[in-house]
Design a protein around this motif. Structure first.
Motif, mmCIF file in Angstrom:
data_model
loop_
_atom_site.group_PDB
_atom_site.id
_atom_site.type_symbol
_atom_site.label_atom_id
_atom_site.label_comp_id
_atom_site.label_asym_id
_atom_site.label_seq_id
_atom_site.Cartn_x
_atom_site.Cartn_y
_atom_site.Cartn_z
ATOM 1 N N LYS A 53 1.413 1.469 -10.381
ATOM 2 C CA LYS A 53 2.634 0.670 -10.336
ATOM 3 C C LYS A 53 2.330 -0.700 -10.929
ATOM 4 O O LYS A 53 1.252 -1.253 -10.682
ATOM 5 N N TRP A 54 3.284 -1.254 -11.646
ATOM 6 C CA TRP A 54 3.071 -2.571 -12.251
ATOM 7 C C TRP A 54 2.754 -3.618 -11.189
ATOM 8 O O TRP A 54 2.010 -4.568 -11.438
ATOM 9 N N ALA A 55 3.287 -3.456 -9.984
ATOM 10 C CA ALA A 55 3.043 -4.433 -8.916
ATOM 11 C C ALA A 55 1.595 -4.415 -8.425
ATOM 12 O O ALA A 55 1.169 -5.325 -7.712
ATOM 13 N N GLN A 56 0.841 -3.372 -8.772
ATOM 14 C CA GLN A 56 -0.587 -3.302 -8.410
ATOM 15 C C GLN A 56 -1.405 -3.805 -9.603
ATOM 16 O O GLN A 56 -1.337 -3.232 -10.693
ATOM 17 N N GLU A 57 -2.178 -4.858 -9.361
ATOM 18 C CA GLU A 57 -2.852 -5.513 -10.481
ATOM 19 C C GLU A 57 -3.741 -4.573 -11.293
ATOM 20 O O GLU A 57 -3.762 -4.622 -12.519
ATOM 21 N N HIS A 58 -4.455 -3.681 -10.589
ATOM 22 C CA HIS A 58 -5.380 -2.792 -11.310
ATOM 23 C C HIS A 58 -4.637 -1.801 -12.211
ATOM 24 O O HIS A 58 -5.222 -1.243 -13.143
ATOM 25 N N SER A 59 -3.345 -1.580 -11.937
ATOM 26 C CA SER A 59 -2.566 -0.635 -12.748
ATOM 27 C C SER A 59 -2.038 -1.256 -14.037
ATOM 28 O O SER A 59 -1.715 -0.535 -14.993
ATOM 29 N N GLN A 60 -1.927 -2.588 -14.061
ATOM 30 C CA GLN A 60 -1.222 -3.238 -15.172
ATOM 31 C C GLN A 60 -1.815 -2.957 -16.557
ATOM 32 O O GLN A 60 -1.072 -2.563 -17.460
ATOM 33 N N PRO A 61 -3.131 -3.115 -16.753
ATOM 34 C CA PRO A 61 -3.643 -2.849 -18.112
ATOM 35 C C PRO A 61 -3.432 -1.401 -18.546
ATOM 36 O O PRO A 61 -3.191 -1.129 -19.731
ATOM 37 N N LEU A 62 -3.486 -0.464 -17.586
ATOM 38 C CA LEU A 62 -3.309 0.952 -17.923
ATOM 39 C C LEU A 62 -1.865 1.247 -18.325
ATOM 40 O O LEU A 62 -1.600 1.939 -19.314
ATOM 41 N N ILE A 63 -0.913 0.703 -17.541
ATOM 42 C CA ILE A 63 0.509 0.905 -17.858
ATOM 43 C C ILE A 63 0.834 0.241 -19.197
ATOM 44 O O ILE A 63 1.500 0.829 -20.054
ATOM 45 N N GLU A 64 0.340 -0.977 -19.388
ATOM 46 C CA GLU A 64 0.651 -1.713 -20.614
ATOM 47 C C GLU A 64 0.131 -0.977 -21.847
ATOM 48 O O GLU A 64 0.857 -0.798 -22.831
#
Length: 272
Positions: A53-64
């Protein structure tokens, strides 16, 4: 800005832009199940593992990285603006939330004081004039969206096109946008286009309506809540949603879309 409100399976089989009040609990649980073979125990909005989820910091680079490169099938889901704003009122304004309290603390007392809204009480079976209160809430929702007063607009009643546009503006591209009103049909299209670690049979998926049972039941048909003035306010707030997602503005009693969503039109109009 990145990709707020975006979820992605850990297997990166699919990317989903959440639109509040548009079957997001069911969709999130299906995505979770498609990776793990079980549903999340609780409200999927509370999960902190098992789903990016974008709200989880560790997920952000993967989603982006995924969204910008369009590595996975990307989709979202929309709903009739009339039923969506009504649902927001009964769930968020009248209902008691998961934590046993009113939504956003001081919000409801402020609405009672400034807008004369009644919300009923669980002790008395939520008896109040639903139509009069809803129409006053609509004035408040319009004020938040038009003038950002007395507060910023809430995600549950801000326009769907606003949520959906952030994904496009930051370099994402949708492969499918389907209707809450044709949920199984639309979700099946998504599942047919992706490879998931666990096969999903939609007929076996329970409905995850996290807002149900916490507040009053709607006592009248949808169209009873919208007179000429209410429809004027709804048009002011959601004009773009009606146009882009093909819903019937002239008949609040018709919850079904009038046509399929034109993805090219959505990307052209929401991409700048």
């Amino acid at each position: 800005m990145g990709f707020p409100g975006t979820w992605m399976t850990e297997s990166e089989s699919v990317v989903y832009r959440v639109v509040p009040k548009c079957a997001c609990s069911s969709i999130g649980q299906i995505l979770y199940y498609s990776d793990h073979g079980r549903f999340f125990d609780g409200d999927i909005h509370d999960s902190t593992e098992g789903l990016h989820k974008w709200a989880q910091e560790h997920s952000q680079p993967l989603i982006e990285a995924n969204a910008r490169a369009h590595k996975s099938y990307a989709f979202t889901c929309v709903r009739n603006p009339y039923t969506r704003i009504l649902s927001s009122f009964f769930d968020k304004i009248c209902g008691i939330q998961r934590n046993g309290k009113r939504y956003r603390g001081k919000l409801v007392p402020m609405l009672v004081q400034k807008y004369g809204i009644e919300v009923g009480d669980p002790e008395t079976g939520f008896e109040f004039d639903q139509i009069a209160s809803f129409r006053r809430f609509l004035l408040f929702a319009r004020d938040t969206i038009r003038w950002r007063k007395p507060m910023e607009p809430d995600i549950h009643w801000s326009a769907m096109s606003g949520h959906i546009s952030t994904f496009i503006a930051n370099g994402g591209h949708y492969d499918h946008i389907f209707f809450t009103e044709k949920f199984d049909e639309g979700m099946q299209v998504v599942l047919d286009h992706i490879e998931t670690p666990v096969k999903v049979d939609l007929k076996q998926v329970p409905r995850f309506n996290e807002s149900e049972g916490h507040g009053p039941k709607r006592a009248q048909p949808v169209e009873a809540y919208f007179d000429d003035l209410s429809m004027h306010l709804v048009r002011e707030i959601y004009k773009r949603d009606f146009e882009l997602f093909k819903y019937d503005f002239d008949n609040p009693g018709n919850k079904m879309p009038l046509a399929e969503v034109d993805l090219d039109e959505v990307h052209a109009k929401l991409g700048n």
